[in-house]
Enzyme design. Structure first.
Site, short mmCIF file in Angstrom:
data_model
loop_
_atom_site.label_atom_id
_atom_site.label_comp_id
_atom_site.label_asym_id
_atom_site.label_seq_id
_atom_site.Cartn_x
_atom_site.Cartn_y
_atom_site.Cartn_z
N GLY A 31 0.81 -1.22 0.00
CA GLY A 31 0.00 0.00 0.00
C GLY A 31 0.85 1.26 0.00
O GLY A 31 2.07 1.21 0.05
N SER A 32 0.15 2.41 -0.02
CA SER A 32 0.85 3.68 -0.17
C SER A 32 1.59 4.10 1.10
O SER A 32 2.61 4.79 1.03
CB SER A 32 -0.15 4.77 -0.57
N THR A 33 1.12 3.68 2.28
CA THR A 33 1.82 4.03 3.52
C THR A 33 3.08 3.18 3.63
O THR A 33 4.16 3.68 3.99
CB THR A 33 0.89 3.82 4.75
N ALA A 87 -3.28 -0.26 6.89
CA ALA A 87 -4.63 -0.80 7.11
C ALA A 87 -5.64 0.19 6.53
O ALA A 87 -5.35 1.37 6.34
CB ALA A 87 -4.89 -1.01 8.60
N ASP A 88 -6.83 -0.33 6.27
CA ASP A 88 -7.91 0.54 5.74
C ASP A 88 -8.75 1.14 6.86
O ASP A 88 -9.22 2.26 6.75
CB ASP A 88 -8.80 -0.27 4.79
N LYS A 98 -8.44 -4.80 6.34
CA LYS A 98 -7.37 -4.65 5.38
C LYS A 98 -7.81 -5.26 4.05
O LYS A 98 -8.82 -5.92 3.98
CB LYS A 98 -6.10 -5.35 5.88
N GLY A 99 -7.00 -5.02 3.03
CA GLY A 99 -7.30 -5.65 1.75
C GLY A 99 -7.75 -4.67 0.68
O GLY A 99 -8.19 -5.08 -0.39
N GLY A 101 -5.89 -3.20 -1.09
CA GLY A 101 -5.00 -3.52 -2.21
C GLY A 101 -5.08 -4.99 -2.60
O GLY A 101 -4.23 -5.48 -3.35
N GLU A 107 -1.04 -10.99 3.60
CA GLU A 107 -0.76 -10.08 4.73
C GLU A 107 -1.12 -10.73 6.05
O GLU A 107 -0.40 -10.60 7.04
CB GLU A 107 -1.55 -8.77 4.54
C1 5RP Z 1 -3.50 -3.83 1.06
C2 5RP Z 1 -3.83 -3.25 2.37
C3 5RP Z 1 -3.29 -1.89 2.68
O1 5RP Z 1 -2.47 -1.98 3.80
C4 5RP Z 1 -4.43 -0.94 2.92
O2 5RP Z 1 -5.28 -0.95 1.79
C5 5RP Z 1 -3.95 0.48 3.24
O3 5RP Z 1 -3.36 1.03 2.11
P1 5RP Z 1 -2.82 2.52 2.08
O4 5RP Z 1 -1.61 2.56 2.96
O5 5RP Z 1 -2.49 2.76 0.63
O6 5RP Z 1 -3.91 3.43 2.56
O7 5RP Z 1 -4.48 -3.83 3.21
O8 5RP Z 1 -4.16 -5.05 0.87
#
Ligand code: 5RP
Length: 243
Positions: A31-33, A87-88, A98-99, A101, A107
């Site tokens: 993910g982006s973080t 995480a979302d 999560k998920g 992505g 994960e």
């Molecule tokens: C990928 C995930 C990511 O950790 C989640 O979607 C958070 O992503 P982001 O850091 O881009 O907000 O669970 O499957």
């Protein structure tokens, strides 16, 4: 950089400082973080030359490799020292969705098998109850897709088969070759019970509910971080089934 991006960077910077130097096997989420975390370790590459990385997605593995880090297959290790992921959604009990992505199956395997699990999120990810902002993704074997989809709807839940938003036409196929059904939690539900019910449906490989899998959540704000920690007694290896 906007406020949310600054907050993600703050959380990633803090996680970077928290990695103990004696950890050898580092698990990295998606993910982006997490991408910001990877950029930070790239800038301090010399501190990581003796580390081995294991990635939760092809994307993360490629990024780590292109920066010169040693990435091993998940099938060649049985334990991870520290796992870092995003995480979302995070609720007050440190349970998560999560998920976003579509990488949640791997994960969860990495998080479950890691000694220490650190999650890095920006402040927008905090919720009072899971499902408030994001559906929970469920990964399904392609052969079972419509059976599972029908069963989820019979449970009274609204669900969508996730479609690609570009680069591919049609359904999203995960790195672990499953298809994603996003399940919307339109009203408050007992997520532990729902997770159990979903896992009883044949064909479901894994859900995006991460219950009791975080040791530390670093919540980034544009100018500071807050850390939520779990008491050690709740660790997931507390049961001993040896005869
Ligand atoms: C990928 C995930 C990511 O950790 C989640 O979607 C958070 O992503 P982001 O850091 O881009 O907000 O669970 O499957």
């Amino acid at each position: 950089m906007d406020e949310v991006e600054k907050a993600k960077l703050m959380a990633a910077k803090h996680a970077f400082q928290l990695i103990p130097p004696n950890n050898r096997v580092i698990g990295v989420g998606t993910g982006s973080t997490v991408e910001k975390f990877i950029q930070l370790i790239r800038e301090k590459r010399e501190l990581f030359h003796d580390k081995v990385f294991v990635a939760s997605s092809i994307d993360t593995a490629l990024r780590l490799r292109e920066h010169g880090f040693k990435v091993v297959s998940t099938s060649t290790i049985d334990k991870i020292d520290v796992y870092i992921d995003g995480a979302d959604e995070v609720d007050p009990e440190m349970n998560m969705i999560k998920g976003g992505g579509a990488a949640h199956v791997l994960e969860k395997i990495l998080a479950y098998n890691a000694e220490t699990r650190i999650f890095i999120v920006d402040y927008t990810k905090l919720v009072r109850r899971l499902g408030e902002k994001h559906p929970v993704p469920v990964e399904v074997l392609p052969e079972a897709l419509l059976f599972v989809y029908r069963r989820i709807k019979e449970l009274g839940l609204r669900a969508d088969i996730r479609k690609s938003r570009g680069g591919k036409y049609g359904v999203v196929v995960s790195d672990t070759r499953g298809i994603i059904i996003d399940v919307h939690l339109d009203k408050p539900v007992d997520v532990v019970e729902l997770d159990r019910v979903l896992h009883e449906i044949p064909g479901i490989v894994g859900t995006g509910f991460f219950i009791g899998l975080a040791d530390k959540v670093i919540v980034g704000y544009p100018d500071h971080v807050e850390i939520i920690e779990k008491p050690i007694k709740d660790r997931h290896y507390s049961n001993d089934y040896r005869l």
